[in-house]
Design an enzyme around this catalytic site. Sequence first.
Site, short mmCIF file in Angstrom:
data_model
loop_
_atom_site.label_atom_id
_atom_site.label_comp_id
_atom_site.label_asym_id
_atom_site.label_seq_id
_atom_site.Cartn_x
_atom_site.Cartn_y
_atom_site.Cartn_z
N TRP A 277 -3.63 -1.88 -1.37
CA TRP A 277 -3.61 -3.12 -2.13
C TRP A 277 -3.99 -4.20 -1.12
O TRP A 277 -3.24 -4.47 -0.18
CB TRP A 277 -2.22 -3.38 -2.72
CG TRP A 277 -2.20 -4.58 -3.63
CD1 TRP A 277 -2.58 -4.63 -4.93
CD2 TRP A 277 -1.76 -5.90 -3.29
NE1 TRP A 277 -2.42 -5.90 -5.43
CE2 TRP A 277 -1.92 -6.71 -4.45
CE3 TRP A 277 -1.26 -6.49 -2.14
CZ2 TRP A 277 -1.59 -8.05 -4.48
CZ3 TRP A 277 -0.93 -7.85 -2.17
CH2 TRP A 277 -1.09 -8.60 -3.32
N LYS B 116 3.23 -10.20 -20.11
CA LYS B 116 2.60 -8.90 -20.42
C LYS B 116 1.16 -9.11 -20.84
O LYS B 116 0.26 -8.39 -20.42
CB LYS B 116 3.33 -8.18 -21.56
CG LYS B 116 4.61 -7.48 -21.27
CD LYS B 116 4.49 -6.13 -20.62
CE LYS B 116 4.65 -6.27 -19.14
NZ LYS B 116 6.00 -6.33 -18.63
N GLU C 175 8.23 -13.17 -21.40
CA GLU C 175 7.82 -11.79 -21.10
C GLU C 175 6.57 -11.42 -21.93
O GLU C 175 5.66 -10.75 -21.43
CB GLU C 175 8.98 -10.84 -21.39
CG GLU C 175 8.67 -9.35 -21.35
CD GLU C 175 8.21 -8.81 -20.00
OE1 GLU C 175 8.14 -9.56 -19.02
OE2 GLU C 175 7.87 -7.60 -19.95
N ASN D 75 1.43 0.19 5.70
CA ASN D 75 1.86 -0.59 4.54
C ASN D 75 2.66 -1.77 5.08
O ASN D 75 3.60 -1.57 5.83
CB ASN D 75 2.75 0.28 3.63
CG ASN D 75 3.47 -0.53 2.58
OD1 ASN D 75 2.95 -1.54 2.10
ND2 ASN D 75 4.67 -0.12 2.23
N GLY D 76 2.26 -2.99 4.69
CA GLY D 76 2.98 -4.17 5.17
C GLY D 76 1.99 -5.20 5.69
O GLY D 76 0.80 -5.15 5.37
N HIS E 207 7.28 -31.71 -25.96
CA HIS E 207 7.32 -32.48 -24.71
C HIS E 207 6.10 -32.24 -23.84
O HIS E 207 6.14 -32.42 -22.64
CB HIS E 207 8.61 -32.15 -23.94
CG HIS E 207 9.84 -32.50 -24.72
ND1 HIS E 207 10.24 -33.79 -24.94
CD2 HIS E 207 10.71 -31.70 -25.40
CE1 HIS E 207 11.33 -33.79 -25.70
NE2 HIS E 207 11.62 -32.53 -25.99
N ARG F 231 1.04 1.79 -6.03
CA ARG F 231 1.28 0.77 -5.01
C ARG F 231 0.04 -0.04 -4.68
O ARG F 231 0.11 -1.02 -3.94
CB ARG F 231 1.81 1.42 -3.74
CG ARG F 231 3.10 2.17 -3.94
CD ARG F 231 3.49 2.89 -2.69
NE ARG F 231 4.12 2.00 -1.76
CZ ARG F 231 5.43 1.78 -1.67
NH1 ARG F 231 6.24 2.42 -2.48
NH2 ARG F 231 5.93 0.95 -0.81
N GLU G 60 -1.14 -10.15 -17.83
CA GLU G 60 -1.40 -9.14 -16.80
C GLU G 60 -2.21 -7.96 -17.33
O GLU G 60 -2.96 -7.33 -16.59
CB GLU G 60 -0.11 -8.66 -16.13
CG GLU G 60 0.81 -7.84 -16.98
CD GLU G 60 2.08 -7.42 -16.24
OE1 GLU G 60 2.04 -7.18 -15.05
OE2 GLU G 60 3.13 -7.34 -16.91
N LYS H 217 2.41 -1.79 -8.44
CA LYS H 217 3.73 -1.66 -9.06
C LYS H 217 4.87 -2.00 -8.11
O LYS H 217 5.91 -2.47 -8.53
CB LYS H 217 3.92 -0.24 -9.59
CG LYS H 217 5.17 -0.11 -10.41
CD LYS H 217 5.00 0.77 -11.60
CE LYS H 217 6.20 0.72 -12.52
NZ LYS H 217 6.20 -0.49 -13.38
N CYS I 49 0.86 -1.17 0.00
CA CYS I 49 0.00 0.00 0.00
C CYS I 49 0.90 1.23 0.00
O CYS I 49 2.10 1.12 0.18
CB CYS I 49 -0.87 0.00 1.24
SG CYS I 49 -1.76 -1.55 1.45
C1 F6R Z 1 5.34 -7.01 -14.86
C2 F6R Z 1 5.94 -6.32 -13.75
C3 F6R Z 1 6.30 -7.11 -12.55
C4 F6R Z 1 7.59 -6.58 -11.92
C5 F6R Z 1 7.88 -7.33 -10.62
C6 F6R Z 1 9.18 -6.87 -9.99
O1 F6R Z 1 5.05 -6.13 -15.90
O2 F6R Z 1 6.13 -5.13 -13.79
O3 F6R Z 1 6.42 -8.46 -12.85
O4 F6R Z 1 8.62 -6.74 -12.82
O5 F6R Z 1 6.84 -7.13 -9.72
O6 F6R Z 1 9.14 -5.53 -9.66
P1 F6R Z 1 10.45 -4.72 -9.45
O7 F6R Z 1 11.17 -4.65 -10.75
O8 F6R Z 1 10.00 -3.36 -8.98
O9 F6R Z 1 11.27 -5.44 -8.42
#
Ligand code: F6R
Length: 605
Positions: free
Chosen positions: A75, A481, A477, A99-100, A500, A27, A484, A600, A2
Site C-alpha cells: 500500500w 460506505k 456510515e 511494512n511501516g 444550518h 493490507r 469508499e 483493510k 503493507c
Molecule cells: C470502512 C472501513 C474503515 C475501518 C477503519 C478502522 O468500511 O472499514 O473505515 O473501519 O479503517 O479499521 P479497524 O476497525 O480495523 O480499526
Amino acid sequence: MCGIIGILGQHQVAPQLVEALKRLEYRGYDSAGVATIDAGGDLRRRRAVGKLVNLSDRLVNEPLSGRSGIGHTRWATHGAATEENAHPHQRGKVAVVHNGIIENFRELREELSGSGYIAESDTDTEVVAMLTASHLDQGMSPLEAARATLNRLQGAFALAFLFDGEGDLMIAARQGSPLAVGHGDDEMFIGSDAIALSPFTDRVSYLEDGDHAVLTRSSVQIFDSANRQVNREIATIDVGATVIDKGGYRHFMAKEIAQQPAVLGDVLNHYIRNDRIVLPEGMDFSQVDRLTIVACGTAYLAGYVAKYWFEKLAGLPCDVDVASEFRYREPPLSDRSWGIFVSQSGETADTLAALHYARGKVAKTVGVVNVGTSAIARDTDIALPTLAGIEVCVASSKAFTCQLAVLAVLALKAAQDRGRLSDAELARHLDDLRSVPALVNQALTTAEECRHLSGWLSEFQDVLFLGRGPLYPVALEGALKLKELSYIHAEGYASGELKHGPIALIDQHMPVVVVAPRDALFEKTVSNMQEVMARHGQVILVSDSEGIREGGDGVYASLTMPSGGGIFAPIIYAVPMQYLAYYTAVAKGTDVDQPRNLAKSVTVE
Ligand code: F6R
C-alpha cells in the site's frame, strides 16, 4: 499497512509466498513482489505493479526457484505504485520487505549517497536495504549488518531480510508494526498476521516492539532491543481456512452482508445467556465516571452509535473520538473512566497509539476487537471479541454490526450496574437486542430494492444521508460506505443540522437518503424531509411501514424496513446502507472488495 511474508521451507517457496500474499492482499494492493534464494545460493526477485494476480502471471512466465523467500504486498506511502518502488528492495547481497514507515529515511539516504550508495526508488524502505548492503560491504556478518541497520532506523517497521548465499537464514524485526513468527516442522515463517501463516502452521508467536528474530529452518532466536535473548510464547491459533472463499457470492462484501444474521446471533449468544449478560470479570460499570470510545472509520461510527446508548440507557457520560485526533490532542482522562477501543483488525496504528496513550491514565482499557490475536486485543486490559469471523472485503459490514452488538451489550450492562433500569426494562431491552439477528435477516430482503435504486443513484455525483439520534451515525456510515465503494461523493448529516448550511446544496441533482424509523423523533425528521422536497431534492426514505405510511408522501422511493429492535434499530438500519453502497459500486463497475487507494488494516498513521 503493507503485508509481508518470509519462508524458510522444504518446498518450492514462490507459490507458497503467493498463497500467503493472497491472504495479506487486504493490507494493500498497489504492487506485489517476491525474492527467493535458488539452489546456487543466488538471490533473485520478481515484482509487478497492481494486484497480486499480475505477480502470479509474471511468475508463470519468469519462475523463481528456491526454498527460501520473502514476499510483499504494497500500500503505497512513499512513491507511486511502480515496479521500481515495489518490494522486495534489493541492494548488493540483501533483499528486504517492509511494512511501516522509516521516518528518518531522507537523512539516511543523504548520508549513504555520500558513500556512493545511490537510491533507485522513491521509497523509504530502500534505505534499509542500502544501509544493510553498506554494512555487509564493510565486512559485517548478516546478523551484525542487520543489527547495525536496525540501530539507525526511526519510525514504524516490520522487516524481513534475506541474504544472498544464505539459504538457511532470515532476519526479521518489529517496531510498531505487527509481526508473527510461524513454527513449522523444519520450516520457519514470518508474516504480518497469523492468517498469512495459516496454510503452513498454526503455531505462532508474536514479536514485541524492539524485538528482532534470527531464523533458520530448525530454530528461531528472538532478541529484545538490548540484544538480550528472550522467549516469546508460542500459541496454537485457529484461523480457519475459509479466508478466500466467496461461498458462491459474486463478492466477499455480498457474502459478508448476508452472514450478518448468523454472526450477530453468535455474538449475542456469547454475551447473553439465560437472560443474563455474561462478560469477563472486572466489567463492572458501577464506579465508572466516564467512557472514552476511540476508533477509526466505520469502527468510530459504531462507537458513535454506542454513545447514544451509554448516555441514554446508563446515564454514563461518553466521549467518542477519532483515534488520530484523540492521540495528538492529549486529552485529560479521569482515573475513574474507562477507555474503549473498537477495531476490526485490532492493528490500526492510530487506535493502538491511542490505547497506549490511555493506558495508565484510565482505570481500565477495553478492546472491542474482531481479530483476537491482534495488538489491540493483546494490549487492552479486557478484550471482547466481536466474533464476526474473518472479514475480507476492505469495506467493513459484518464487523460493524457485530461491534454494535457488543457495544449494545456493554451499554445494557452499564445500565444494570448503575441501577438505571428496572428488571422489566432491562428484560425488554434484552428482548429487543435478541430480536436483532432475525430483524437483520428481514432487512436483507431490501437487497433487490436497493439494487434497483442503485442503478439510479449511480448516475449522481453527490448524495446526502440524513439521520437523527443514534441513526445519525448510521447516516454517516451510509455516506462513508457509498464514497469508499462507488467513489461518489457522499455526506452524512444530522437531520436537524440541515438548515444550518447543507440545505444550500439541495436541488434535483442531490439525492437525499433519509434514515428514520418511526420513533419519537420521526415527526421532526419528516419536517426536515419536507424541507428537502420543497427544494426539489429527491428523497429515498428508509423507514418501517408505519413511517412510510405517515411520512412517505412525495418521496422518490422508500425502503421498507422491519419494525422493532427498539433502541437497537441502528444495527438493522445498517443493512440498507451497506446494500445501497454495494449495488451502486456494482452498477459503476468499481472494485467492490478492494476499492482504490484503501487497505483493510491501516498500520501507518
Ligand atoms: C470502512 C472501513 C474503515 C475501518 C477503519 C478502522 O468500511 O472499514 O473505515 O473501519 O479503517 O479499521 P479497524 O476497525 O480495523 O480499526
